[in-house]
Each structure stands twice: as C-alpha cells, then as structure tokens.
Motif scaffolding. Sequence first.
Motif, PDB file in Angstrom:
ATOM      1  N   GLY A   2       0.821  -1.192   0.000  1.00  0.00           N
ATOM      2  CA  GLY A   2       0.000   0.000   0.000  1.00  0.00           C
ATOM      3  C   GLY A   2       0.862   1.251   0.000  1.00  0.00           C
ATOM      4  N   GLN A   4       2.862   4.275   1.345  1.00  0.00           N
ATOM      5  CA  GLN A   4       3.602   4.531   2.580  1.00  0.00           C
ATOM      6  C   GLN A   4       4.441   5.793   2.415  1.00  0.00           C
ATOM      7  N   ALA A  18      -4.503   7.901   2.358  1.00  0.00           N
ATOM      8  CA  ALA A  18      -4.522   7.145   1.109  1.00  0.00           C
ATOM      9  C   ALA A  18      -5.934   6.698   0.767  1.00  0.00           C
ATOM     10  N   ASP A  20      -8.426   4.510  -2.382  1.00  0.00           N
ATOM     11  CA  ASP A  20      -8.453   3.666  -3.579  1.00  0.00           C
ATOM     12  C   ASP A  20      -8.873   4.470  -4.796  1.00  0.00           C
ATOM     13  N   SER A  45      -3.866   8.678  -4.225  1.00  0.00           N
ATOM     14  CA  SER A  45      -4.781   7.687  -4.774  1.00  0.00           C
ATOM     15  C   SER A  45      -4.208   7.151  -6.077  1.00  0.00           C
ATOM     16  N   GLU A 183       2.586   3.075  -5.882  1.00  0.00           N
ATOM     17  CA  GLU A 183       3.009   3.097  -4.482  1.00  0.00           C
ATOM     18  C   GLU A 183       4.526   3.273  -4.357  1.00  0.00           C
TER      19      GLU A 183
END
Length: 274
Positions: A2, A4, A18, A20, A45, A183
């Motif tokens: 995810g 970071q 964060a 989606d 996102s 990411e």
Amino acid sequence: MGFQLAPTAAAEGFRLEAHDSVGSTNAIALERARAGDLGKLWVVSKKQESGRGRRGRAWATPEGNLAATLLLIVDRDLKTAATLGFVAGLALSDALEAVVPGRVAIAADGAGDRRGNRFELKWPNDVLAKGAKMAGILLESTMLDADRFALAIGIGVNVVAHPEDVPYPATSLKALGADCAAETLFLALSDAWSENMRLWNEGRGLELIRQRWLAHAAGLGGQVAVRVEGNVVRGVFETIDEDCRFVIRDDTGAVHKIAAGDVHFGAVASASAT
C-alpha cells in the motif's frame, strides 16, 4: 504494497491519507484545510475521477496511475509559496530517477536535451520523458484567515496509462518500459520532496532551486513560443529569472519575462502555438 511515507518524511512530521479512488486529491486536501488540518498532509490515490490541470483542463488518472497532493498551511506571501511548484518538479524528477532502472533508456527528443537527463522539466509545471508529457503539477490555494492560506500541491503521474486524445505528445512509465507501481513512486516522491523542501528553505534557497531546475529544463536555449492571453511570443528560451518567470529573447533582441502561459517547442514554436 500500500501507499507509505518514506521514513525521512514521517520523521519530519508529514502524514498520509490514502484512497483507492477519489474525485480530486487537491479538493480533498483543501477540504481538510478548511476543516482545521494543520498541513504537511499527503493525500494520494491510484485513481482520480475529476482531476484538474492548469486553466481548468481535465487531468485523467485511471486505475494504476498516481494522483498525489501535498497540503501545506502557509503564512508567508503567496508569490514565494508559488515557487513550490518548481520544488515539486524537482522532487518528482528525483523520484523518477530513483525508481526507474538505469537500463530503461529514455533518450530525449522533441524539445531535445543534451545534458543526460532522462526526465525534463517543462516550464512551469510539466515533467517530460522523450519530449512527451508524463506528469503535471497544479497548485491551488484558499485563504483560511487574514494571515494564513492553504496550499494544495497536486502531482499527477502517468504510471501505467497515458491519454491518447490530447493535442500534445503524452507517455507513461509503462509505455517507456518501466515496471513501477504508483506506491513505489510515491514512496520515493515523499522522500525527494523532503530533501528539496529543505533546499528551498522557506524561499531563502530559491536561487539554488532555480539553478537545479534549469539543469533539468526542457528546451533551454532553443526556439519556443508562448501563448499569453491570446498573443504568441516567439524567440529563444534563455532562462528563468529570480522570480521563476520564463525569459525569452525574440528576434529583435527584446527580452520578455512571462509569469504565466503555455509553452511550445521546436517545429510547433516555429509554425504556431495553437
């Protein structure tokens, strides 16, 4: 993995929100500011439904691309804060160099770079690869009270897809042969932002930022055309000045310092800037 924050960013007090999918990361960041957020907040996102570019143009962020906005609460003059757009361009260029393998050859064409940069910075707020737009930066602000305003620094990057129906060349990391997730790029971006923000030093280091930016500038020394409020100024792109204005010398030797406009390179500059 995810989203970071880089350890350097977290240690400096930056925070992460964060999603989606979002309408606009800039809009969310400014909403947070109006609700009392103290800033140093990254909103990110991999999909953005209603992103915006300069002059209200749409900026599409399909699934897998990167939409990131940094919210800052600023109590200094807006003119100085606006130069953070150049900090953002440098931070993104540094991040891209960090995550895109050296084996991915991105030889410049179009604007033409002779300094070995794989990623170029197009004034005022685009990042190019092989002369094609790969990323855009948009700064938006809102007053909070008499002494402070919120600044949203939006960064959109074509990671896995790029638009086809636009009047300018566009590309993505995937199209260039780079296998990089949004990411991973954001992790590097949050680190590179912290480093370049320290160099900016609340505006006191702007000359250093200006020199670094010029070292990555697309089209420097070449023919350009800039559309400014319906008029077109043509000439040689000489530099950006101490206020980060675009400086052109035309065929008569006159110097034009431009604070806002759309820049066109090469054959387009010679023919038209539509």
